[in-house]
Design a protein around this motif. Structure first.
Motif, PDB file in Angstrom:
ATOM      1  N   GLU A  45      45.488  -4.162  62.399  1.00  0.00           N
ATOM      2  CA  GLU A  45      46.941  -3.849  62.431  1.00  0.00           C
ATOM      3  C   GLU A  45      47.697  -3.589  61.347  1.00  0.00           C
ATOM      4  OE1 GLU A  45      45.348  -7.035  63.467  1.00  0.00           O
ATOM      5  OE2 GLU A  45      44.715  -6.235  65.401  1.00  0.00           O
ATOM      6  N   ASP A  46      46.761  -3.916  60.207  1.00  0.00           N
ATOM      7  CA  ASP A  46      47.415  -3.647  58.793  1.00  0.00           C
ATOM      8  C   ASP A  46      46.808  -2.130  58.367  1.00  0.00           C
ATOM      9  OD1 ASP A  46      48.594  -6.162  58.525  1.00  0.00           O
ATOM     10  OD2 ASP A  46      46.711  -7.032  57.999  1.00  0.00           O
ATOM     11  N   GLY A  47      46.128  -1.378  58.900  1.00  0.00           N
ATOM     12  CA  GLY A  47      45.650   0.052  58.785  1.00  0.00           C
ATOM     13  C   GLY A  47      44.550  -0.298  57.801  1.00  0.00           C
ATOM     14  N   GLU A  48      43.875  -1.195  57.956  1.00  0.00           N
ATOM     15  CA  GLU A  48      42.710  -1.387  57.122  1.00  0.00           C
ATOM     16  C   GLU A  48      41.233  -0.620  57.683  1.00  0.00           C
ATOM     17  OE1 GLU A  48      43.604  -5.221  54.348  1.00  0.00           O
ATOM     18  OE2 GLU A  48      42.748  -5.588  56.369  1.00  0.00           O
ATOM     19  N   THR A  49      40.523  -0.112  57.277  1.00  0.00           N
ATOM     20  CA  THR A  49      39.435   0.575  58.195  1.00  0.00           C
ATOM     21  C   THR A  49      38.355  -0.418  58.459  1.00  0.00           C
ATOM     22  OG1 THR A  49      39.695   2.709  57.281  1.00  0.00           O
ATOM     23  CG2 THR A  49      37.455   2.216  58.336  1.00  0.00           C
ATOM     24  N   LEU A  50      38.247  -0.640  59.915  1.00  0.00           N
ATOM     25  CA  LEU A  50      37.133  -1.675  60.318  1.00  0.00           C
ATOM     26  C   LEU A  50      35.907  -0.955  60.376  1.00  0.00           C
ATOM     27  CD1 LEU A  50      39.100  -3.333  63.061  1.00  0.00           C
ATOM     28  CD2 LEU A  50      38.603  -4.438  60.853  1.00  0.00           C
ATOM     29  N   ALA A  51      35.875   0.328  60.853  1.00  0.00           N
ATOM     30  CA  ALA A  51      34.425   1.101  61.014  1.00  0.00           C
ATOM     31  C   ALA A  51      34.808   2.536  61.008  1.00  0.00           C
ATOM     32  CB  ALA A  51      33.838   0.648  62.298  1.00  0.00           C
ATOM     33  N   LEU A  52      34.077   3.303  60.461  1.00  0.00           N
ATOM     34  CA  LEU A  52      34.045   4.537  60.720  1.00  0.00           C
ATOM     35  C   LEU A  52      32.772   4.977  61.314  1.00  0.00           C
ATOM     36  CD1 LEU A  52      35.884   7.025  59.569  1.00  0.00           C
ATOM     37  CD2 LEU A  52      34.526   7.420  57.415  1.00  0.00           C
ATOM     38  N   CYS A  53      32.911   5.733  62.602  1.00  0.00           N
ATOM     39  CA  CYS A  53      31.624   5.975  63.110  1.00  0.00           C
ATOM     40  C   CYS A  53      31.663   7.326  63.695  1.00  0.00           C
ATOM     41  CB  CYS A  53      31.633   5.086  64.631  1.00  0.00           C
ATOM     42  SG  CYS A  53      31.850   3.451  64.186  1.00  0.00           S
ATOM     43  N   THR A  54      30.318   8.155  63.703  1.00  0.00           N
ATOM     44  CA  THR A  54      30.072   9.498  64.324  1.00  0.00           C
ATOM     45  C   THR A  54      29.719   9.331  65.947  1.00  0.00           C
ATOM     46  OG1 THR A  54      29.523  10.619  62.272  1.00  0.00           O
ATOM     47  CG2 THR A  54      28.952  11.618  64.321  1.00  0.00           C
ATOM     48  N   LEU A  55      30.642   9.820  66.733  1.00  0.00           N
ATOM     49  CA  LEU A  55      30.271   9.469  68.141  1.00  0.00           C
ATOM     50  C   LEU A  55      30.183  10.592  68.793  1.00  0.00           C
ATOM     51  CD1 LEU A  55      32.974   6.738  68.720  1.00  0.00           C
ATOM     52  CD2 LEU A  55      30.802   6.421  68.509  1.00  0.00           C
ATOM     53  N   SER A  56      29.422  10.788  69.900  1.00  0.00           N
ATOM     54  CA  SER A  56      29.543  11.868  71.095  1.00  0.00           C
ATOM     55  C   SER A  56      30.661  11.741  71.886  1.00  0.00           C
ATOM     56  CB  SER A  56      28.219  11.421  71.789  1.00  0.00           C
ATOM     57  OG  SER A  56      28.290  12.431  72.911  1.00  0.00           O
ATOM     58  N   SER A  57      31.195  12.935  72.557  1.00  0.00           N
ATOM     59  CA  SER A  57      32.028  12.771  73.478  1.00  0.00           C
ATOM     60  C   SER A  57      32.066  12.196  74.497  1.00  0.00           C
ATOM     61  CB  SER A  57      32.663  14.280  73.769  1.00  0.00           C
ATOM     62  OG  SER A  57      31.494  14.732  74.339  1.00  0.00           O
TER      63      SER A  57
END
Length: 107
Positions: A45-57
């Motif tokens: 909610e504070d805009g802090e990144t929790l995860a950055l993931c490469t995902l398939s559609s």
């Protein structure tokens, strides 16, 4: 299928236990790759990144389109999920929908 694009908001269809993200979590597409994969940022909610993931559609559906600044309707979201199911699973969903359908009553 709704084509995912940069800055669209997505909803996970699968759990991502390595990132502590359950199905239903929302993230933003921050990069689109040629092979049908997308870099998605999940934030608190504070805009802090929790995860950055490469995902398939195949692992998510689009729920908000950045180019139109609008949410997809529930019908569009259901259609996106159903289109990824086998014919047999789609038939099971149809039979379930028939079992809960009650003409003249809402809810």
């Amino acid at each position: 299928m709704i084509e995912p694009e940069l800055f669209d908001i997505i909803e996970l269809l699968v759990d991502l236990p390595n990132y502590h993200l359950p199905a239903g979590s929302h993230g933003a597409i921050v990069e689109c790759f040629a092979a049908g994969e997308y870099e998605v940022e999940f934030a608190n909610e504070d805009g802090e990144t929790l995860a950055l993931c490469t995902l398939s559609s195949e692992e998510f559906i689009v729920v908000w389109k950045a180019n139109t600044k609008s949410c997809l309707s529930l019908s569009e979201r259901l259609g996106a999920v159903l289109s990824r199911l086998s014919e047999e699973r789609q038939q099971e969903v149809l039979e379930f929908a028939r079992s809960v359908y009650s003409p003249g009553k809402s809810g």
